[in-house]
Design a protein around this motif. Sequence first.
Motif, PDB file in Angstrom:
ATOM      1  N   TYR A 190      -5.276  11.568   2.910  1.00 56.13           N
ATOM      2  CA  TYR A 190      -6.539  10.623   2.685  1.00 56.13           C
ATOM      3  C   TYR A 190      -7.690  11.310   1.853  1.00 56.13           C
ATOM      4  N   ARG A 191      -7.336  12.523   0.898  1.00 55.22           N
ATOM      5  CA  ARG A 191      -8.284  13.129   0.133  1.00 55.22           C
ATOM      6  C   ARG A 191      -8.269  12.347  -1.282  1.00 55.22           C
TER       7      ARG A 191
ATOM      8  N   GLY B 187       0.695   4.244  -0.303  1.00 59.40           N
ATOM      9  CA  GLY B 187       0.374   5.416   0.589  1.00 59.40           C
ATOM     10  C   GLY B 187       0.678   5.361   2.136  1.00 59.40           C
ATOM     11  N   THR B 188       0.638   4.138   2.656  1.00 62.64           N
ATOM     12  CA  THR B 188       0.885   4.144   4.134  1.00 62.64           C
ATOM     13  C   THR B 188       2.076   3.553   4.447  1.00 62.64           C
TER      14      THR B 188
ATOM     15  N   PHE C 246      -6.385   9.056  -2.651  1.00 60.73           N
ATOM     16  CA  PHE C 246      -5.800   7.875  -1.949  1.00 60.73           C
ATOM     17  C   PHE C 246      -6.620   6.750  -2.273  1.00 60.73           C
ATOM     18  N   ASN C 247      -5.888   5.640  -2.306  1.00 61.53           N
ATOM     19  CA  ASN C 247      -6.433   4.234  -2.451  1.00 61.53           C
ATOM     20  C   ASN C 247      -5.669   3.258  -1.903  1.00 61.53           C
ATOM     21  N   THR C 248      -5.760   2.081  -1.842  1.00 60.75           N
ATOM     22  CA  THR C 248      -4.939   0.823  -1.224  1.00 60.75           C
ATOM     23  C   THR C 248      -3.375   0.965  -1.819  1.00 60.75           C
ATOM     24  N   TRP C 249      -3.596   0.821  -3.177  1.00 57.85           N
ATOM     25  CA  TRP C 249      -2.321   0.513  -3.900  1.00 57.85           C
ATOM     26  C   TRP C 249      -1.646   1.570  -4.586  1.00 57.85           C
TER      27      TRP C 249
ATOM     28  N   ALA D  78       0.751  -1.190   0.131  1.00 61.94           N
ATOM     29  CA  ALA D  78       0.038   0.084   0.132  1.00 61.94           C
ATOM     30  C   ALA D  78       0.942   1.427  -0.043  1.00 61.94           C
TER      31      ALA D  78
END
Lengths: 499, 499
Positions: free
Chosen positions: B376-377, B132-133, B379-382, B130
């Motif tokens: 988080y605006r 983003g995280t 954003f998505n999982t991958w 992921a």
Amino acid sequence: MFSKNFPKLTQLIPRQGASLNGKLSTTSAQAAQLKGLENEPNEPIIKTNIPGPKSKELISEIGNIQQAGTVVFFTDYEKSTGNYIADADGNHLLDIYMQIASLPLGYNHPDIQKVIANPKNHNIFVNRPALGTNPPMYLFEKLSNIINSVAPKGLNMIQTMACGSCANENAYKAIFIRYNTLMRGGKELTQEDLNECVMNKGPGCPDLSILSFKGGFHGRTLGALATTHSKAIHKLDVPTLDWPIAPFPRYKYPLEENTEYNKKQDEECLKEIEQIIDHFNTVVKKPVAGIVVEPIQSEGGDHHGSPYFFQQLQKLGKKHNSMLLIDEVQTGLGATGKLWAHEHFNLPESPDLMTFAKKMQIGGYFYSDKFKTQPYRIFNTWLGDPARILFLEETLNVIKRDNLIQLNKEVGDYLLANLRNLCKTYPGLIANARGLGTFCAFDGATAKIRDDLILKLKNMGIQCGASGDVAFRIRPSLIFTKNHTDIFVDRLDKALKSF
Amino acid sequence: MFSKNFPKLTQLIPRQGASLNGKLSTTSAQAAQLKGLENEPNEPIIKTNIPGPKSKELISEIGNIQQAGTVVFFTDYEKSTGNYIADADGNHLLDIYMQIASLPLGYNHPDIQKVIANPKNHNIFVNRPALGTNPPMYLFEKLSNIINSVAPKGLNMIQTMACGSCANENAYKAIFIRYNTLMRGGKELTQEDLNECVMNKGPGCPDLSILSFKGGFHGRTLGALATTHSKAIHKLDVPTLDWPIAPFPRYKYPLEENTEYNKKQDEECLKEIEQIIDHFNTVVKKPVAGIVVEPIQSEGGDHHGSPYFFQQLQKLGKKHNSMLLIDEVQTGLGATGKLWAHEHFNLPESPDLMTFAKKMQIGGYFYSDKFKTQPYRIFNTWLGDPARILFLEETLNVIKRDNLIQLNKEVGDYLLANLRNLCKTYPGLIANARGLGTFCAFDGATAKIRDDLILKLKNMGIQCGASGDVAFRIRPSLIFTKNHTDIFVDRLDKALKSF
């Protein structure tokens, strides 16, 4: 044909009774030798605060070229192994969040490594194809294997996509195309109709809708986002489609002590859902072509619906010609102790469509013949990535060979029993332990308590996450065992004690 | 830091005059030894009709589990090499379509093969993160290299996505978020506003729009599809957003003989665009937050706009606070003889955002600081796939090392001169040769003639494609040389002769 000999995952899972008392059945006892755990540390290794100084430096650097506020820490994927994620600072955390519920077999699983080590597979990675126009020769075999292995009964066709949002967007399109085609009743559109449709007008561009649920999450592209109602931050400032939104049950826990209240929740929601469909079909004149629903509201707060609720929802949909799309992007591929979470509901028949992504490593949906369209209506350049299809195929092999769904069920029951105990021990801090398989959650008494708990646990070596306003979300890999559960529960206990 | 030493692609391209007369400059003369062409056959090898019997069998089989009507033939990616695509029946076609304009260096390029052969890279493929995280440690370096190498001036930030549709959808969101934030003028939303926004209502869910163009194509998810106006089949039966659609110039060719007519096209379109924006801002009350435009309408018929048109469009956007998003999904990464096609327009400044996908092997967009949002605006999982980022990085190295953009410009000029000649030779069959770099097209006198030509050429060993109603679309790789052009032009001549 290879695919014909490829057994269903569900056929391979012995229906043994799970043990809630800590003594696991033979299947899970074998978990000690489970493939993928070979190189794990015995427990988390924490050397710095999380994020550590190196992660902080990288977060500051990447902040110059990207949004960096979502980064938990920078990850050393070479050193990550099994259920343990390694960070840039040499910390090793037990990961019960697994890349937002998306990595099925943990880190650097030996069987997955073999896929990439095999030079015969390399041309599949090197030449990214347009799967719709020039599919690789092996594509039929690979997709057949996937269908034969994991497709819900009756949904014998598959459309691959790049991600979960695209999966839902295209499933919505499939629903609209079928609904409007049926409504036309075989009437041909004129050339003028077609020209108007290109300009967003006329009967070829109908005012149909998808019904979604308060608290639901189906992605972040504009169509998917119109059906997402979990948090304001996802939606703020983005225009949307005025589609119907219905209530989803909000149960009290433990379930067995609140049967009457929860049954009333089901009935009230179902009643309102039918009123809303009727209102949109007859008054608003924006017919409800489809209903999209998660088996468990996985991002909006781990809200569950009962088998009864889902059975009645399917019935309602049939009654009003609204097709049922079950979104198993987060709940799918064994995460709930069954292959697909909606199998828990004993639906009289399969949903009309079912979307997937995350643990499946590609996005897409299963569908039946009736949703087959003319060429180029559901289409894009890549339609996913065959490299990820290779990994998926091997992942399915491992899940079968190592009986991982049964393991998930047993470990999940053990985990939930422990969470319930902790809820009893710390009633002012946490409550409402719930879950299917290891797909578990509980609520913090407040958002602050939940957030503090996640932070404390992170610094105690547990990588975990949140869902909704107050829920603590548990989404481990499929090689998460009783031993890992013990480590997590022990630290959760210590963290709660420290409040 | 490595990224600081990573030179811009444009800095490496010698600005030599291209030769239209068939004699190529030194750069292109070296094309004979160009990496990636080592294993090519001397010319197409055709053993069966296209599709051949094995492809037909596979098409019939895959038709049981997927829409199969878009399949041209099943491809043997192991045997495909350089500019030649091999099929399941042992045919080798010269590919001037290259997976819908998406494979930058042809098939099985040796430098791209090295990426996957290197075991050090394997953990990047095995552990899909992921981004983003939990970004991998190397992510900042890789993205910095990409930005430093190919980002348009001033767009110093990058957001990766899984595909072109997601790239545009999220760029639209970035525009809406910025526009609505500016409109709020610092006023905080109440908790009630936020709650309403989750339910698709209120000031947090504004009625804004993106202006798009007739004939434009920006993808097939619902938001992107609302701005796509190329063919009815893409849009039929899918609900949409009522956003403004403006005319895009339709020029007469050759350009130099139709300057007055074409200038009038520009002026009329620009006048109407401004009227539409004004109407939507003040009468419809659905303010035009952004304008999305392709440098060349690449799917809707290879329609070009002049530098003057684009310069004025940017001016218009600025005047009305509509942000300019240039969609370089198909035109980007050297395909037009410049790094980005919009560089041909000498815009006073960079567009506000620029999306990419296809040849870049991942989707995404470049943007400037002002589009940076809260976490988080967007954003998505991958958020894409780091495996494809690895391939992109090596692709950029090869493009620089082998001077492929200059090659594309020179080969493109040669190709276009030949197409113009053929238009003169067969005036009843084809016309309007046009292009930038090898990104060329011409029109069939009718759709049937165009379609028949594609079919004839396929059976003579040329893999090619269509765009719009009557255009023949040419989208070769960046290692397409004068020699390949000669083979294509020779067979095109023969095919036209056979009508």
